[in-house]
Design a protein around this motif. Structure first.
Motif, mmCIF file in Angstrom:
data_model
loop_
_atom_site.group_PDB
_atom_site.id
_atom_site.type_symbol
_atom_site.label_atom_id
_atom_site.label_comp_id
_atom_site.label_asym_id
_atom_site.label_seq_id
_atom_site.Cartn_x
_atom_site.Cartn_y
_atom_site.Cartn_z
ATOM 1 N N GLY A 237 18.388 41.518 134.404
ATOM 2 C CA GLY A 237 17.640 42.494 135.196
ATOM 3 C C GLY A 237 18.584 43.459 135.892
ATOM 4 N N ALA A 238 19.633 42.912 136.520
ATOM 5 C CA ALA A 238 20.598 43.744 137.241
ATOM 6 C C ALA A 238 21.357 44.654 136.272
ATOM 7 C CB ALA A 238 21.580 42.852 137.996
ATOM 8 N N ASP A 239 21.702 44.109 135.131
ATOM 9 C CA ASP A 239 22.444 44.833 134.083
ATOM 10 C C ASP A 239 21.645 46.053 133.643
ATOM 11 O OD1 ASP A 239 22.994 45.424 131.259
ATOM 12 O OD2 ASP A 239 24.243 43.624 131.178
ATOM 13 N N ARG A 240 20.368 45.847 133.346
ATOM 14 C CA ARG A 240 19.542 46.963 132.863
ATOM 15 C C ARG A 240 19.141 47.905 133.999
ATOM 16 N NH1 ARG A 240 20.915 48.682 128.577
ATOM 17 N NH2 ARG A 240 22.742 47.879 129.606
ATOM 18 N N LEU A 241 19.018 47.356 135.219
ATOM 19 C CA LEU A 241 18.732 48.218 136.370
ATOM 20 C C LEU A 241 19.898 49.193 136.571
ATOM 21 C CD1 LEU A 241 16.623 48.651 138.632
ATOM 22 C CD2 LEU A 241 18.058 47.189 140.085
ATOM 23 N N ALA A 242 21.119 48.665 136.479
ATOM 24 C CA ALA A 242 22.303 49.510 136.623
ATOM 25 C C ALA A 242 22.293 50.601 135.550
ATOM 26 C CB ALA A 242 23.570 48.658 136.522
ATOM 27 N N TYR A 243 21.965 50.202 134.318
ATOM 28 C CA TYR A 243 21.907 51.183 133.225
ATOM 29 C C TYR A 243 20.849 52.256 133.517
ATOM 30 C CZ TYR A 243 21.369 53.208 128.606
ATOM 31 O OH TYR A 243 21.307 54.089 127.569
ATOM 32 N N SER A 244 19.702 51.813 134.036
ATOM 33 C CA SER A 244 18.617 52.767 134.312
ATOM 34 C C SER A 244 19.038 53.779 135.383
ATOM 35 C CB SER A 244 17.343 52.040 134.752
ATOM 36 O OG SER A 244 17.428 51.651 136.118
ATOM 37 N N TYR A 245 19.912 53.366 136.298
ATOM 38 C CA TYR A 245 20.396 54.306 137.320
ATOM 39 C C TYR A 245 21.308 55.362 136.696
ATOM 40 C CZ TYR A 245 18.323 52.691 141.639
ATOM 41 O OH TYR A 245 17.432 52.429 142.641
ATOM 42 N N TYR A 246 21.990 54.973 135.639
ATOM 43 C CA TYR A 246 22.808 55.951 134.903
ATOM 44 C C TYR A 246 21.894 56.944 134.185
ATOM 45 C CZ TYR A 246 25.172 57.931 130.898
ATOM 46 O OH TYR A 246 25.612 58.808 129.947
ATOM 47 N N VAL A 247 20.902 56.412 133.456
ATOM 48 C CA VAL A 247 20.037 57.285 132.658
ATOM 49 C C VAL A 247 19.166 58.165 133.560
ATOM 50 C CG1 VAL A 247 18.199 57.321 130.922
ATOM 51 C CG2 VAL A 247 19.977 55.600 130.781
ATOM 52 N N THR A 248 18.611 57.555 134.607
ATOM 53 C CA THR A 248 17.646 58.269 135.445
ATOM 54 C C THR A 248 18.304 59.210 136.448
ATOM 55 O OG1 THR A 248 16.278 56.290 135.283
ATOM 56 C CG2 THR A 248 15.583 57.936 136.888
ATOM 57 N N TYR A 249 19.342 58.702 137.106
ATOM 58 C CA TYR A 249 19.926 59.479 138.202
ATOM 59 C C TYR A 249 21.349 59.957 137.915
ATOM 60 C CZ TYR A 249 16.225 56.818 140.592
ATOM 61 O OH TYR A 249 15.037 56.239 140.956
ATOM 62 N N GLY A 250 21.854 59.617 136.735
ATOM 63 C CA GLY A 250 23.236 59.997 136.420
ATOM 64 C C GLY A 250 24.258 59.221 137.233
ATOM 65 N N ALA A 251 23.862 58.028 137.737
ATOM 66 C CA ALA A 251 24.812 57.221 138.520
ATOM 67 C C ALA A 251 25.974 56.787 137.612
ATOM 68 C CB ALA A 251 24.106 56.005 139.112
ATOM 69 N N PRO A 252 27.210 56.794 138.155
ATOM 70 C CA PRO A 252 28.407 56.527 137.323
ATOM 71 C C PRO A 252 28.630 55.037 137.069
ATOM 72 C CG PRO A 252 29.031 56.969 139.581
ATOM 73 C CD PRO A 252 27.546 57.081 139.557
#
Ligand SMILES: NC(=O)c1ccc[n+]([C@@H]2O[C@H](COP(=O)([O-])OP(=O)(O)OC[C@H]3O[C@@H](n4cnc5c(N)ncnc54)[C@H](O)[C@@H]3O)[C@@H](O)[C@H]2O)c1
Length: 339
Positions: free
Chosen positions: A155-170
């Motif tokens: 869950g955390a792994d994919r949440l982190a990925y979603s922050y990259y895709v959605t918000y451009g988080a590094p």
């Protein structure tokens, strides 16, 4: 290269080895360690760093937004090691895993966005893949976690990925295999077996003992993370980390007993744990070709050094095993049927 690093969970096994490695290797990186000091967090792991002017310890919970934002202020990289990590405990108490591993990661990701931190490394695990079957798990293999621990980490792994895709988080995500080495809380396989054997106590082996894992020395993991931390342009990427040295639990028990000159009769086969994954094994071509990483510690030598470390540092683990651990151990193993 980051100048001020926020490490979460740095008082645990891998985090503390990483912090010591970084402080020793770089004379110009400051490390801030945010750790709740749960049962697994241990200030003894960082004795060598305590007086280092480039090291700061902050006691706090990654689920606490205020403390996270305050601590992350001015940092240019966050590495999130903080987690509830023991599969067995996740079976009896999933709530704390979901809270820390998933919600805590969310709080850190929000802080990364709010403070515009230039890099966020999520320490995930090869457990997120579930059983590897006959193939090695690749970064794009399906995630089929089999325990509440593995599912929380997925869950955390994919949440982190979603922050990259959605918000451009590094965000960069790493999925490492089973670590061994000094300062591992003695509930995990290697540290439990070594310390039990040193005390002539039985080594409880679940099921057939044929379940295999890929084993990596904690310093090889630290070296891989150092490379991930320093490389540019990895946003949104996932990297497996592992050695290809696969060993069954029973083989690991034999190796440890042999190293200590203890009898094989100390092995006790006990009933299997629910959802026990038969094989974790990762394909590591990506990190090898993209970052030039490869393991440096020879497995046999690394294990011998590890066994020796526990033999010479009884002060470190005897304290742990005489406390809350005793009740935990009774709860975990007393009711199990011998096989
Ligand atoms: N041990 C392995 O073989 C392995 C393999 C792959 C990935 N990982 C991952 O590496 C990371 C570190 O694993 P480890 O074996 O060092 O774990 P550990 O259990 O030894 O240490 C975890 C640390 O996190 C801290 N912590 C827990 N909850 C917290 C919270 N809410 N806020 C702040 N700190 C908190 C604990 O106090 C402890 O210091 C974890 O994310 C784990 O999932 C571990």
């Amino acid at each position: 290269m980051p100048k001020r690093l926020l490490v979460t969970g740095g008082a645990g096994f891998i985090g503390s080895n990483f912090v010591k490695y970084i402080l020793e290797k770089y004379g110009d990186i400051e490390v801030v360690n945010l750790d709740k000091l749960t049962y697994a967090g241990n200030p003894d792991n960082l004795k060598e760093a305590e007086d280092n002017p480039r090291y700061t310890f902050v006691k706090g919970d990654i689920c606490d937004r205020e403390i996270v934002e305050k601590t992350a202020e001015g940092c240019d990289c966050i590495i999130n090691f903080a987690a509830e990590t023991h599969v067995d405990r996740s079976i009896s108490d999933p709530a704390s895993f979901i809270m820390t591993d998933v919600y805590g990661t969310y709080v850190l990701l929000e802080a990364t966005r709010a403070l515009e931190i230039p890099k966020f490394i999520q320490i995930s695990t090869d457990e997120v893949y579930g059983d590897a079957g006959e193939e090695l798990s690749r970064e794009d293999s399906p995630l089929m976690p089999q325990s509440p621990y593995a599912a929380s980490k997925a869950g955390a792994d994919r949440l982190a990925y979603s922050y990259y895709v959605t918000y451009g988080a590094p965000v960069v995500i790493t999925r490492c295999s089973n670590n061994y080495g000094p300062n591992q809380y003695p509930e995990k396989l290697v540290s439990l077996f070594v310390t039990n054997a040193l005390d002539d106590q039985v080594l409880p082996v679940y099921g057939t003992g044929k379940n295999t894992r890929d084993w990596i020395h904690v310093l090889d993991h630290a070296r891989a993370l150092d490379m991930v931390m320093n490389a540019e342009g990895l946003e949104g990427e996932v990297f497996n980390i592992g050695t290809g040295t696969e060993l069954g639990v029973l083989e690991m028990a034999d190796l440890i007993l042999e190293a200590l000159g203890k009898p094989k009769s100390l092995v006790e086969m006990v009933e299997d744990r629910p959802g026990h994954v038969r094989r974790h094994a990762v394909n590591t071509e990506k990190i090898r070709s993209r970052l030039g990483w490869k393991p440096e510690v020879d497995f046999k030598q690394g294990m011998l050094n590890t066994v020796e470390w526990y033999a010479h540092n009884r002060w470190w683990w005897e304290k742990i095993k005489s406390g809350e651990f005793k009740e935990y151990y009774r709860r975990m193993y007393a009711g199990l049927q011998k096989q």
